[in-house]
Design a protein around this motif. Structure first.
Motif, PDB file in Angstrom:
ATOM      1  N   ASN A 135       0.956  -1.003  -0.182  1.00  0.00           N
ATOM      2  CA  ASN A 135      -0.110   0.165  -0.124  1.00  0.00           C
ATOM      3  C   ASN A 135       0.850   1.182   0.024  1.00  0.00           C
ATOM      4  O   ASN A 135       0.418   2.447   0.760  1.00  0.00           O
ATOM      5  N   GLY A 136       2.027   1.158  -0.519  1.00  0.00           N
ATOM      6  CA  GLY A 136       2.737   2.541  -0.570  1.00  0.00           C
ATOM      7  C   GLY A 136       3.815   2.607   0.924  1.00  0.00           C
ATOM      8  O   GLY A 136       4.264   3.502   0.956  1.00  0.00           O
ATOM      9  N   VAL A 137       3.441   1.787   1.710  1.00  0.00           N
ATOM     10  CA  VAL A 137       4.044   1.740   3.111  1.00  0.00           C
ATOM     11  C   VAL A 137       5.133   0.711   3.218  1.00  0.00           C
ATOM     12  O   VAL A 137       4.949  -0.503   2.896  1.00  0.00           O
ATOM     13  N   ASP A 138       6.369   1.302   3.601  1.00  0.00           N
ATOM     14  CA  ASP A 138       7.527   0.512   3.797  1.00  0.00           C
ATOM     15  C   ASP A 138       7.433  -0.580   5.101  1.00  0.00           C
ATOM     16  O   ASP A 138       7.687  -0.032   6.151  1.00  0.00           O
ATOM     17  N   LEU A 177       8.308  -0.333   9.006  1.00  0.00           N
ATOM     18  CA  LEU A 177       7.115  -0.198   9.803  1.00  0.00           C
ATOM     19  C   LEU A 177       7.435  -1.237  11.054  1.00  0.00           C
ATOM     20  O   LEU A 177       7.266  -0.952  12.311  1.00  0.00           O
ATOM     21  N   THR A 190      -7.934   7.416   6.743  1.00  0.00           N
ATOM     22  CA  THR A 190      -7.303   6.792   5.663  1.00  0.00           C
ATOM     23  C   THR A 190      -5.928   6.539   5.841  1.00  0.00           C
ATOM     24  O   THR A 190      -5.435   5.164   5.630  1.00  0.00           O
ATOM     25  N   THR A 191      -5.198   7.154   6.339  1.00  0.00           N
ATOM     26  CA  THR A 191      -3.770   6.850   6.497  1.00  0.00           C
ATOM     27  C   THR A 191      -3.629   5.716   7.643  1.00  0.00           C
ATOM     28  O   THR A 191      -2.801   4.668   7.316  1.00  0.00           O
ATOM     29  N   SER A 192      -4.512   5.766   8.744  1.00  0.00           N
ATOM     30  CA  SER A 192      -4.404   4.631   9.870  1.00  0.00           C
ATOM     31  C   SER A 192      -4.969   3.335   9.166  1.00  0.00           C
ATOM     32  O   SER A 192      -4.226   2.169   9.252  1.00  0.00           O
ATOM     33  N   VAL A 227      -4.541   2.373   5.962  1.00  0.00           N
ATOM     34  CA  VAL A 227      -3.491   2.043   4.917  1.00  0.00           C
ATOM     35  C   VAL A 227      -2.255   1.317   5.816  1.00  0.00           C
ATOM     36  O   VAL A 227      -2.049   0.390   5.392  1.00  0.00           O
ATOM     37  N   TYR A 228      -1.660   2.073   6.725  1.00  0.00           N
ATOM     38  CA  TYR A 228      -0.796   1.546   7.683  1.00  0.00           C
ATOM     39  C   TYR A 228      -0.894   0.276   8.345  1.00  0.00           C
ATOM     40  O   TYR A 228      -0.240  -0.737   8.110  1.00  0.00           O
ATOM     41  N   HIS A 229      -2.251   0.052   8.836  1.00  0.00           N
ATOM     42  CA  HIS A 229      -2.490  -1.106   9.533  1.00  0.00           C
ATOM     43  C   HIS A 229      -2.958  -2.346   8.568  1.00  0.00           C
ATOM     44  O   HIS A 229      -2.510  -3.429   8.890  1.00  0.00           O
TER      45      HIS A 229
END
Lengths: 188, 188
Positions: B13-16, B20, B103-105, B107-109
């Motif tokens: 999702n574009g998150v490393d 993380l 939204t960000t939360s 995506v990250y989780h």
């Protein structure tokens, strides 16, 4: 300064007090005028980045901002929070909303009372322990656990009077008391 | 999808996700890393207009954004609320902060769990009765009395799982539970 003085001084603190008083009188006559609905849409752009479009709202028995250019604003995260820092992050935007609302509320209510303000400079900060967000400590909340606002005002009014006006702020109310939120999620 | 899969797929999702997981491991080792302090300053520009500067913050045992350009953002009010509509108003900025954080939360989780998301589009709205702000009805609150968020996600995950992730949001937490706020006012 008396209310009569406020009426004579049509504009106080950059606020049209005659219009403000007319608005209040109109609401007293018809409570429906006071009912507003604000809205926004948001699109995820990948990773920590997403974009909000703010445009139409409903209020004073009418629709507003039809056919004009929308406000388009982004959220991002700093590198230390795994983003590219292209914009403030959501919890920073919350500080912006809160300090701005406390300022505007102070200015409007001061104007209504004929209290002249010449300057306002504020600082806001919030403590956030990411153990809450990451689910690492059940006793740690996910959001801010403390917020601090310092306001410095050039005015003849005393700080206790100003504090009363500041606390009329809608965003201050939101962070001070829970708001019911309905969440609807659809996947496809 | 298992956690092992999430580790292999370095970016989800574009998150490393590796970064993380390293962050989470570091916090488990030293809780101080999780403690952040976000801040902003605000200057009143007259009437409904004020300007926020967002720059340095503290977190992960360090200071960030030193010596880089600050984010500078304004608050205004629409004409119907006695301003000149040069920027969104504070209660609209709050919607931006809230929907962006949810939204960000999510995506990250999702990334941490290896849940792939291809798109998120959201709508947010809030009802605000200005009788509260104007002090015309003691039973009407000053802030939003209801918030509604609709999120539409392109993902194989089910809405109930997504809802759990969405509610990890720090700004959702702030609007769902009161935050203690210390207000300090100085006049000169």
């Amino acid at each position: 300064m008396t209310t009569a003085t406020a009426f004579k001084a049509r504009v106080v603190n950059g606020v049209d007090v005659s219009a403000l008083n007319e608005t209040v009188a109109a609401i007293k006559d018809n409570a429906e005028i006071a009912k507003f609905n604000f809205r926004a849409t948001n699109k995820w752009l990948g990773g920590a980045k997403n974009r909000t479009t703010i445009k139409e709202f409903t209020g004073a028995l009418d629709e507003h901002r039809n056919g004009i250019q929308a406000f388009i604003v982004d959220n991002s995260e700093h590198e230390v929070l795994l983003g590219y820092d292209e914009a403030p992050n959501p919890v920073e935007w919350l500080l912006h909303a809160l300090v701005g609302c406390m300022t505007t509320s102070t200015v409007y209510h001061a104007a209504a009372r004929g209290i002249v303000i010449e300057a306002i400079d504020s600082q806001i900060e919030g403590d956030l322990d990411f153990r809450g967000f990451f689910g690492l400590a059940p006793d740690v909340r996910k959001g801010y656990d403390a917020l601090r606002v310092s306001m410095r005002l050039k005015t003849a009014a005393d700080p206790i009077t100003i504090e009363t006006l500041t606390k009329m702020s809608p965003v201050f109310d939101v962070v001070s008391r829970a708001v019911p939120l309905t969440l609807s999620i659809e996947t496809y």
